[in-house]
Design a protein around this motif. Sequence first.
Motif, mmCIF file in Angstrom:
data_model
loop_
_atom_site.group_PDB
_atom_site.id
_atom_site.type_symbol
_atom_site.label_atom_id
_atom_site.label_comp_id
_atom_site.label_asym_id
_atom_site.label_seq_id
_atom_site.Cartn_x
_atom_site.Cartn_y
_atom_site.Cartn_z
ATOM 1 N N MET A 97 10.527 3.102 -5.137
ATOM 2 C CA MET A 97 9.422 2.165 -5.061
ATOM 3 C C MET A 97 8.074 3.452 -3.883
ATOM 4 N N LEU A 98 8.869 3.536 -3.073
ATOM 5 C CA LEU A 98 7.602 4.679 -2.323
ATOM 6 C C LEU A 98 6.566 5.894 -3.537
ATOM 7 N N PHE A 99 7.483 6.733 -4.190
ATOM 8 C CA PHE A 99 6.952 6.992 -5.139
ATOM 9 C C PHE A 99 5.944 6.523 -5.653
ATOM 10 N N GLY A 100 6.481 5.274 -6.317
ATOM 11 C CA GLY A 100 5.731 4.926 -7.401
ATOM 12 C C GLY A 100 4.512 4.149 -6.878
ATOM 13 N N ILE A 101 4.167 3.669 -5.999
ATOM 14 C CA ILE A 101 3.126 3.022 -5.058
ATOM 15 C C ILE A 101 2.436 4.646 -4.971
ATOM 16 N N CYS A 102 2.829 5.224 -4.425
ATOM 17 C CA CYS A 102 2.073 6.522 -4.375
ATOM 18 C C CYS A 102 1.269 6.991 -5.275
ATOM 19 N N LEU A 103 1.814 6.748 -6.479
ATOM 20 C CA LEU A 103 0.809 7.433 -7.918
ATOM 21 C C LEU A 103 0.146 6.354 -8.288
ATOM 22 N N PHE A 104 0.562 4.604 -7.794
ATOM 23 C CA PHE A 104 -0.748 4.151 -8.057
ATOM 24 C C PHE A 104 -1.273 4.767 -7.389
ATOM 25 N N MET A 105 -1.435 4.497 -6.524
ATOM 26 C CA MET A 105 -2.499 4.539 -5.790
ATOM 27 C C MET A 105 -3.415 5.943 -5.518
ATOM 28 N N LEU A 124 0.162 -1.917 -0.490
ATOM 29 C CA LEU A 124 0.494 -1.387 0.664
ATOM 30 C C LEU A 124 1.374 -2.940 1.018
ATOM 31 N N GLY A 125 1.148 -3.534 0.987
ATOM 32 C CA GLY A 125 1.867 -5.087 0.653
ATOM 33 C C GLY A 125 3.259 -4.933 0.155
ATOM 34 N N VAL A 126 2.697 -4.991 -1.435
ATOM 35 C CA VAL A 126 4.328 -4.448 -1.271
ATOM 36 C C VAL A 126 5.379 -3.411 -1.362
ATOM 37 N N LEU A 127 4.560 -2.786 -0.602
ATOM 38 C CA LEU A 127 5.533 -1.667 -0.227
ATOM 39 C C LEU A 127 6.003 -2.431 1.461
ATOM 40 N N ALA A 128 5.533 -2.794 1.999
ATOM 41 C CA ALA A 128 6.036 -3.665 3.048
ATOM 42 C C ALA A 128 6.648 -5.094 2.812
ATOM 43 N N PHE A 129 6.577 -5.661 2.222
ATOM 44 C CA PHE A 129 6.936 -6.801 1.672
ATOM 45 C C PHE A 129 8.588 -6.577 1.243
#
Length: 167
Positions: A97-105, A124-129
Motif C-alpha cells: 500500500m505504501l509503495f502504491g501511494i508513493c507511485l501515485f504521488m 496521505l489520508g488513505v495511508l493514515a486511515f
Amino acid sequence: MRLFPSLTEQFYSPLTPVDLLHRVRTNTAPFFQFGWRREPFHGFVDEDSFKIRHLTWYTSVSTRPQIRGWVTSDGASSTLCLQHRLPPVQFWFGIVMLFGICLFMIGIIIDTGTSSLLPYLFPLGVLAFGLLSVLAPFWFAVRRSRMLLMQLLELEEAGCDVASSAI
C-alpha cells in the motif's frame, strides 16, 4: 504507535509450568476446528511453549495478535515470556500500500508539475486511515487478550517490556 507492532513481556506465575500449560491447553481449541467453541483461544500448546490467538467477535482475523509464550521454571513457580505480534500478512499489505501511494504521488507530481500540497492530502489520508484501521483494533485486542491471560494464569508483571520492535 508502532508501524509493525510487536510486544514481548515477562511475567511470573505461582503455578508450576505443568499447571500453567494445562490451563492454557484447557482454554485452547485446535486451530482447524469448525463451529462455535467456548474456549477463549485457539492454537497449539507444546511441552514448554504455546502459540495461540484470542477468539473474539469484535476484531477481524487479520488484526488478532499472534500470541507466543515460553515457560521456564523457578522451582515451584514459573516465568512466562509472552510475545504479541501482528500477523506478517498485514505488514506486507502495508508495504504494498505504501509503495502504491508513493507511485501515485510521483505520478501526480510529474503530471501536474505543481508544488502544491493539495494533491498529497488524499493519498496521505488513505495511508493514515489504513494504518489506524489495522493498528487500533490490534492494540485493543492485545490489551484484552493480555488481561484475560493474566487472570487465567495468575500472572504478575515482571517489570517493563523485555523488548519491543518497530519497523
